[in-house]
Design an enzyme around this catalytic site. Structure first.
Site, mmCIF file in Angstrom:
data_model
loop_
_atom_site.group_PDB
_atom_site.id
_atom_site.type_symbol
_atom_site.label_atom_id
_atom_site.label_comp_id
_atom_site.label_asym_id
_atom_site.label_seq_id
_atom_site.Cartn_x
_atom_site.Cartn_y
_atom_site.Cartn_z
ATOM 1 N N ASN A 98 -6.173 3.681 10.314
ATOM 2 C CA ASN A 98 -5.390 2.570 10.855
ATOM 3 C C ASN A 98 -5.182 2.641 12.362
ATOM 4 O OD1 ASN A 98 -3.740 4.869 9.994
ATOM 5 N ND2 ASN A 98 -2.013 3.706 10.781
ATOM 6 N N CYS A 102 4.127 1.946 11.792
ATOM 7 C CA CYS A 102 5.113 2.679 11.008
ATOM 8 C C CYS A 102 5.733 3.833 11.793
ATOM 9 C CB CYS A 102 4.470 3.222 9.732
ATOM 10 S SG CYS A 102 3.760 1.935 8.700
ATOM 11 N N GLN A 116 -6.808 -0.706 5.204
ATOM 12 C CA GLN A 116 -7.494 -1.202 6.394
ATOM 13 C C GLN A 116 -8.967 -1.509 6.134
ATOM 14 O OE1 GLN A 116 -5.959 -1.935 9.147
ATOM 15 N NE2 GLN A 116 -3.998 -0.923 8.844
ATOM 16 N N ALA A 164 0.813 -1.213 0.000
ATOM 17 C CA ALA A 164 0.000 0.000 0.000
ATOM 18 C C ALA A 164 0.847 1.265 0.000
ATOM 19 C CB ALA A 164 -0.940 -0.003 1.207
ATOM 20 N N THR A 165 2.030 1.221 0.605
ATOM 21 C CA THR A 165 2.891 2.412 0.605
ATOM 22 C C THR A 165 3.281 2.793 -0.819
ATOM 23 O OG1 THR A 165 3.781 2.076 2.833
ATOM 24 C CG2 THR A 165 5.148 3.315 1.295
ATOM 25 N N THR A 206 9.475 -7.326 -12.874
ATOM 26 C CA THR A 206 8.970 -8.691 -12.917
ATOM 27 C C THR A 206 8.057 -8.952 -11.719
ATOM 28 O OG1 THR A 206 10.982 -9.441 -14.024
ATOM 29 C CG2 THR A 206 9.619 -11.122 -12.960
ATOM 30 N N SER A 257 -3.337 -3.614 0.362
ATOM 31 C CA SER A 257 -2.181 -4.311 0.902
ATOM 32 C C SER A 257 -2.514 -5.777 1.139
ATOM 33 C CB SER A 257 -1.735 -3.662 2.221
ATOM 34 O OG SER A 257 -0.668 -4.383 2.799
ATOM 35 N N GLY A 258 -1.590 -6.683 0.780
ATOM 36 C CA GLY A 258 -1.836 -8.105 0.935
ATOM 37 C C GLY A 258 -1.810 -8.584 2.370
ATOM 38 N N HIS A 259 -0.874 -8.066 3.162
ATOM 39 C CA HIS A 259 -0.718 -8.618 4.506
ATOM 40 C C HIS A 259 -1.750 -8.080 5.507
ATOM 41 C CE1 HIS A 259 1.360 -5.255 6.743
ATOM 42 N NE2 HIS A 259 1.539 -4.847 5.504
#
Length: 511
Positions: free
Chosen positions: A262, A435, A290, A180-181, A350, A310-312
């Site tokens: 967040n 963060c 979020q 996301a950043t 890639t 964001s994936g995590h």
């Protein structure tokens, strides 16, 4: 292995240090290579030595204990915090205590995890989907001339479709990034710099409670000559639509407002903001890290033009994310990464098939199980919130109704937040964004709500997720209640409050 590794490493390093420093030792010339710096090689690493430590643990502890003993006659090390075997000198001096005490992980146990806004545990089903692409299916998805590339490309496109379905988008509108950043940087800087080429629009609107990467991206744009308006929020954390409409100018090119905050979990009025931006022909970007996978999101109904994912944060792997970029009406951005032209030329490089497949599977599971997860998290959140707010002198930060229940941010008056975190070492919690957790400054989000420094410093964020259990919530409630009571009894301010003294009427003398 994971439980003994930290202890074993420390022993090896101590032994290694002795060998290197002992000139008289017959084994000095046979020390391991890793422990010796080659005299011909330049080294940029300073020597690791207890003398070089910023904090002297023993002296800091003794200083705090001496002051406590003089006032009470009680030795902190002779007391323990209720609900655990944690020494009282941790509460007396968190800075020294956290260094002196062995971590819970070193003792062979894992703390209860309630920091879901920082990251979520990877769902085992996500890992199962990823594993084949870490072993046999290792082809480059951009290789078009053989089966190795075709099979990974097919899986990548299927993952792209799962993510698009989760937010009501077209798969072609999903651009894979590192997280996301990067998506936030790509959206904000990309749109602004594209419009700068035309020389007509140079104004961006955002909010004071945005994630650090959004605020820093806007500050970089200011250094490039752009004008940025940082909207204040109301006491409940929500943006005022009137303030937003007044801030819009003819030269405004982008509005960036986070969907779910967040730190405090408030949900901004996305449909109203999107409708306003569309009527003014201004691009609307949102940081959805979020929100996606946790609350229903529809980019078309909300008139969102760009969104960061964001994936995590959705039980997927770290290091992967996506940026939704609308195709109709087409959103034009200036890429921040140049290269081979992958991802519609917007993000060269890639792709990482294992991470993308895991991300796609996490998105698929979120869509399928959102109703069940929402009901379950609602129930656990209600229990946690009711228990915490039933304690005296506690308050919920953020709007109580427009709020994502998986994020509960509570202020405990007359308790230092960092001391409470040290007292709750058996629970993984946070006092703010991961963060910015290294900073000792009070949360800028809570300050924007109008909270005092004391209130901001005494706030703890509780994150509830898919794998949180009711037993864990029961344990956390009991532990927090006991240890907040213990820490308050150590505070002279709490004693004054109990006697009915208004602290605002006290004139504090200077020493």
């Amino acid at each position: 292995m994971s439980n003994i590794a930290p202890t074993a490493v420390r022993r090896i390093l101590r032994q290694c240090s002795r060998r290197v420093s002992s000139a008289s030792s017959p084994f000095a010339t046979q020390a391991p290579r890793a422990c010796l710096a080659s005299p011909s090689r330049r080294s940029y690493v300073s020597e690791s030595s207890p003398k070089n430590a910023t904090v002297n643990v023993e002296s800091t502890m003794r200083q705090d204990q001496r002051a406590f003993i003089n006032e009470t006659g009680i030795r902190p090390k002779d007391t323990t915090l209720p609900g655990g075997e944690i020494s009282g000198d941790v509460a007396m001096s968190p800075a020294a205590g956290i260094l002196k005490q062995a971590t819970v992980m070193d003792e062979g146990a894992r703390p209860i995890y309630l920091d879901m806004q920082a990251t979520t545990p990877t769902d085992p089903r996500v890992l199962d989907a990823m594993l084949p692409f870490l072993t046999g299916l290792y082809g480059n998805p951009h290789s078009r001339t053989h089966a190795y590339g075709w099979e990974t490309d097919t899986a990548v496109e299927q993952a792209r479709e799962h993510i698009a379905n989760l937010i009501g988008a077209d798969p072609k509108e999903i651009i894979f990034t590192s997280g996301a950043t990067e998506s936030n940087n790509m959206s904000i800087k990309g749109v602004a710099r594209f419009f700068k080429k035309g020389g007509k629009k140079n104004h961006v609107i955002t909010c004071q409670t945005e994630h650090k990467c959004v605020l820093d991206s806007c500050r970089h744009l200011q250094e490039e000559g752009f004008e940025v308006t940082y909207l204040p929020v109301q006491n409940n954390g929500l943006v005022s639509m009137e303030d937003l409409e007044k801030a819009i100018r003819p030269e405004t090119c982008l509005v960036s407002i986070m969907t779910v905050n967040n730190e405090i979990g408030v949900v901004q009025p996305m449909e109203e903001i999107g409708k306003l931006c569309r009527s003014k022909k201004i691009y609307f970007h949102t940081d959805g890290a979020q929100a996606v996978g946790k609350i229903p999101m529809d980019v078309n109904a909300m008139n969102i033009d760009l969104m960061s994912i964001s994936g995590h944060k959705i039980y997927g792997p770290k290091g992967i994310g996506a940026c939704y970029v609308r195709r109709r009406p087409r959103v034009r951005i200036d890429p921040i990464i140049s290269g081979g032209g992958q991802e519609r030329g917007l993000r060269s490089g890639t792709l990482a098939p294992p991470l993308i497949i895991g991300f796609g599977e996490a998105a698929r599971l979120c869509k399928e199980e959102m109703d069940y997860d929402t009901k379950r998290i609602d129930t656990l959140s209600a229990k946690l919130s009711h228990g915490l707010l039933s304690m005296e002198h506690t308050s919920l930060n953020g709007d109580p109704t427009r709020h994502y229940p998986g994020c509960v941010n509570v202020s405990f008056a007359y308790v230092e937040g960092e001391s409470l975190l040290m007292a709750l070492k058996d629970i993984a919690l946070s006092s703010g964004s991961a963060c910015t957790s290294a900073s000792l400054e009070p949360s800028y989000v809570l300050r924007a709500l109008g909270n005092s420094d004391e209130s901001a410093h005494s706030s703890i964020r509780f994150g509830i997720g898919r794998f949180t259990t009711e037993d864990e919530i029961n344990y956390v409630l009991k532990a927090v209640q006991e240890r907040v009571t213990f820490l308050r009894e150590l505070s002279p301010l709490w004693e004054l409050v109990q006697e009915g003294v208004d602290l605002n009427t006290i004139e504090w003398s200077q020493h």
